[in-house]
Design a protein around this motif. Structure first.
Motif, PDB file in Angstrom:
ATOM      1  N   LEU A  32      28.646  40.254  44.657  1.00  0.00           N
ATOM      2  CA  LEU A  32      29.973  39.914  45.148  1.00  0.00           C
ATOM      3  C   LEU A  32      31.112  40.258  44.191  1.00  0.00           C
ATOM      4  N   MET A  33      30.859  41.125  43.204  1.00  0.00           N
ATOM      5  CA  MET A  33      31.948  41.622  42.365  1.00  0.00           C
ATOM      6  C   MET A  33      32.867  42.462  43.223  1.00  0.00           C
ATOM      7  N   SER A  34      34.103  42.595  42.783  1.00  0.00           N
ATOM      8  CA  SER A  34      35.020  43.492  43.462  1.00  0.00           C
ATOM      9  C   SER A  34      35.739  44.354  42.430  1.00  0.00           C
ATOM     10  N   PHE A  35      36.264  45.479  42.888  1.00  0.00           N
ATOM     11  CA  PHE A  35      36.950  46.423  42.019  1.00  0.00           C
ATOM     12  C   PHE A  35      38.275  46.817  42.643  1.00  0.00           C
ATOM     13  N   VAL A  36      39.269  47.041  41.805  1.00  0.00           N
ATOM     14  CA  VAL A  36      40.546  47.595  42.235  1.00  0.00           C
ATOM     15  C   VAL A  36      40.719  48.886  41.449  1.00  0.00           C
ATOM     16  N   ILE A  37      40.879  49.991  42.176  1.00  0.00           N
ATOM     17  CA  ILE A  37      41.015  51.292  41.538  1.00  0.00           C
ATOM     18  C   ILE A  37      42.382  51.855  41.887  1.00  0.00           C
ATOM     19  N   SER A  38      43.209  52.025  40.874  1.00  0.00           N
ATOM     20  CA  SER A  38      44.528  52.635  41.037  1.00  0.00           C
ATOM     21  C   SER A  38      44.786  53.436  39.762  1.00  0.00           C
ATOM     22  N   ASP A  39      45.956  53.299  39.147  1.00  0.00           N
ATOM     23  CA  ASP A  39      46.179  53.967  37.865  1.00  0.00           C
ATOM     24  C   ASP A  39      45.230  53.423  36.809  1.00  0.00           C
ATOM     25  N   LYS A  40      44.834  52.172  36.970  1.00  0.00           N
ATOM     26  CA  LYS A  40      43.845  51.523  36.114  1.00  0.00           C
ATOM     27  C   LYS A  40      42.737  50.980  37.009  1.00  0.00           C
ATOM     28  N   VAL A  41      41.608  50.669  36.407  1.00  0.00           N
ATOM     29  CA  VAL A  41      40.481  50.112  37.161  1.00  0.00           C
ATOM     30  C   VAL A  41      40.288  48.673  36.710  1.00  0.00           C
ATOM     31  N   GLY A  42      40.142  47.770  37.667  1.00  0.00           N
ATOM     32  CA  GLY A  42      39.889  46.375  37.366  1.00  0.00           C
ATOM     33  C   GLY A  42      38.606  45.912  38.044  1.00  0.00           C
ATOM     34  N   ALA A  43      37.852  45.071  37.346  1.00  0.00           N
ATOM     35  CA  ALA A  43      36.639  44.485  37.897  1.00  0.00           C
ATOM     36  C   ALA A  43      36.831  42.972  37.936  1.00  0.00           C
ATOM     37  N   PHE A  44      36.396  42.357  39.030  1.00  0.00           N
ATOM     38  CA  PHE A  44      36.638  40.934  39.237  1.00  0.00           C
ATOM     39  C   PHE A  44      35.366  40.206  39.657  1.00  0.00           C
ATOM     40  N   ALA A  45      35.181  39.005  39.115  1.00  0.00           N
ATOM     41  CA  ALA A  45      34.072  38.133  39.502  1.00  0.00           C
ATOM     42  C   ALA A  45      34.321  37.632  40.920  1.00  0.00           C
ATOM     43  N   PRO A  46      33.300  37.079  41.575  1.00  0.00           N
ATOM     44  CA  PRO A  46      33.475  36.584  42.949  1.00  0.00           C
ATOM     45  C   PRO A  46      34.605  35.572  43.121  1.00  0.00           C
ATOM     46  N   ASP A  47      34.932  34.825  42.064  1.00  0.00           N
ATOM     47  CA  ASP A  47      36.026  33.847  42.184  1.00  0.00           C
ATOM     48  C   ASP A  47      37.402  34.456  41.916  1.00  0.00           C
ATOM     49  N   GLY A  48      37.459  35.779  41.689  1.00  0.00           N
ATOM     50  CA  GLY A  48      38.729  36.464  41.475  1.00  0.00           C
ATOM     51  C   GLY A  48      39.129  36.612  40.020  1.00  0.00           C
ATOM     52  N   THR A  49      38.334  36.044  39.119  1.00  0.00           N
ATOM     53  CA  THR A  49      38.629  36.145  37.696  1.00  0.00           C
ATOM     54  C   THR A  49      38.394  37.571  37.217  1.00  0.00           C
TER      55      THR A  49
END
Length: 52
Positions: A32-49
Motif C-alpha cells: 500500500l505504498m504510494s508514489f508521486v512522480i513529478s519534478d521530484k519523486v516522493g514515496a509515502f507510507a500507507p498513512d500518507g507519511t
C-alpha cells in the motif's frame, strides 16, 4: 520477535544485493505504498507519511 528479526535479515540482504550494482536513492517498499512522480519523486507510507 522472530518475525521482526527475519524481516530485518531479508531487508539487509536485499539492500546488500542492490548496492552491488546501484548507488542511487533507494526505498524498500511495503504493501500500500504510494508514489508521486513529478519534478521530484516522493514515496509515502500507507498513512500518507513521507518516506525518507
Amino acid at each position: 520477535m522472530g518475525g521482526d528479526v527475519l524481516r530485518l535479515k531479508l531487508w539487509l540482504a536485499l539492500l546488500k544485493r542492490t548496492r552491488t550494482t546501484y548507488q542511487g536513492p533507494l526505498v524498500i517498499g511495503h504493501d500500500l505504498m504510494s508514489f508521486v512522480i513529478s519534478d521530484k519523486v516522493g514515496a509515502f507510507a500507507p498513512d500518507g507519511t513521507a518516506m525518507k
